[in-house]
Design an enzyme around this catalytic site. Structure first.
Site, PDB file in Angstrom:
ATOM      1  N   ASP A 123      -0.289  -5.852   0.245  1.00 53.32           N
ATOM      2  CA  ASP A 123      -1.543  -6.123  -0.455  1.00 53.32           C
ATOM      3  C   ASP A 123      -1.343  -7.404  -1.254  1.00 53.32           C
ATOM      4  O   ASP A 123      -0.243  -7.677  -1.743  1.00 53.32           O
ATOM      5  CB  ASP A 123      -1.904  -4.978  -1.408  1.00 53.32           C
ATOM      6  CG  ASP A 123      -2.370  -3.733  -0.673  1.00 53.32           C
ATOM      7  OD1 ASP A 123      -3.071  -3.873   0.347  1.00 53.32           O
ATOM      8  OD2 ASP A 123      -2.052  -2.626  -1.130  1.00 53.32           O
ATOM      9  N   CYS A 155       0.862  -1.177   0.000  1.00 51.34           N
ATOM     10  CA  CYS A 155       0.000   0.000   0.000  1.00 51.34           C
ATOM     11  C   CYS A 155       0.902   1.232   0.000  1.00 51.34           C
ATOM     12  O   CYS A 155       1.824   1.329   0.822  1.00 51.34           O
ATOM     13  CB  CYS A 155      -0.890  -0.004   1.234  1.00 51.34           C
ATOM     14  SG  CYS A 155      -1.858   1.517   1.430  1.00 51.34           S
TER      15      CYS A 155
END
Length: 153
Positions: free
Chosen positions: A58, A51
């Site tokens: 992620d 992120c």
């Protein structure tokens, strides 16, 4: 653009892992079936990036489908390119579209699509889809087969 004449293939030799997507080399090889319309599918079930705001990891399941033109995407170079996102900070949408555009620019396919099926962050899964244009007439394109995220529902 990477060609076998400009740079040597990474296939068959030890290479260092690229640190960034920009640094990663995508290799292409001549398509021996260039007069035939067919589909190639790469499945990346464990894609990771960061992120750009929090630095938290992620995770996504990527599906890359393409109808080759004169070139095929060499799979070892794709693996290294995908791995270069591990420490790359970008939003889900940017990662997905960036990958699709980079591959399309390198191999000049007749058609390409990418589906990014991102696992939930903050309780919301995000699915991102991009393609180069219309599917070539007569090309068999199976569904990507990734079910919508359901959690426990």
């Amino acid at each position: 653009m990477t060609t076998m004449a400009k740079k040597s293939l990474q296939l068959g030799r030890a290479v260092e892992w690229p640190h960034t997507p920009e640094e990663a080399q995508l290799d292409r090889v001549p398509n021996p079936q260039k007069g035939t319309d067919y589909l190639v599918r790469f499945t990346v079930p464990e894609f990771t990036s960061l992120c750009p705001v929090t630095g938290q990891p992620d995770f996504a399941h990527l599906m890359i489908d393409y109808a080759p033109g004169p070139w095929l995407l060499e799979s070892k170079s794709l693996k290294l390119y995908i791995a270069s996102f591990r420490n790359h900070g970008a939003f889900h949408e940017d990662c997905t579209v960036m990958i699709g555009k980079r591959i399309a620019s390198e191999i000049k396919p007749k058609w390409l699509r990418i589906g990014g099926y991102w696992y939930p962050r903050g309780g919301i899964p995000i699915d991102v889809f991009w393609q180069t244009g219309r599917v070539p007439k007569g090309l068999w394109v199976p569904e990507q087969g990734v079910a919508p995220y359901r959690g426990r529902g």
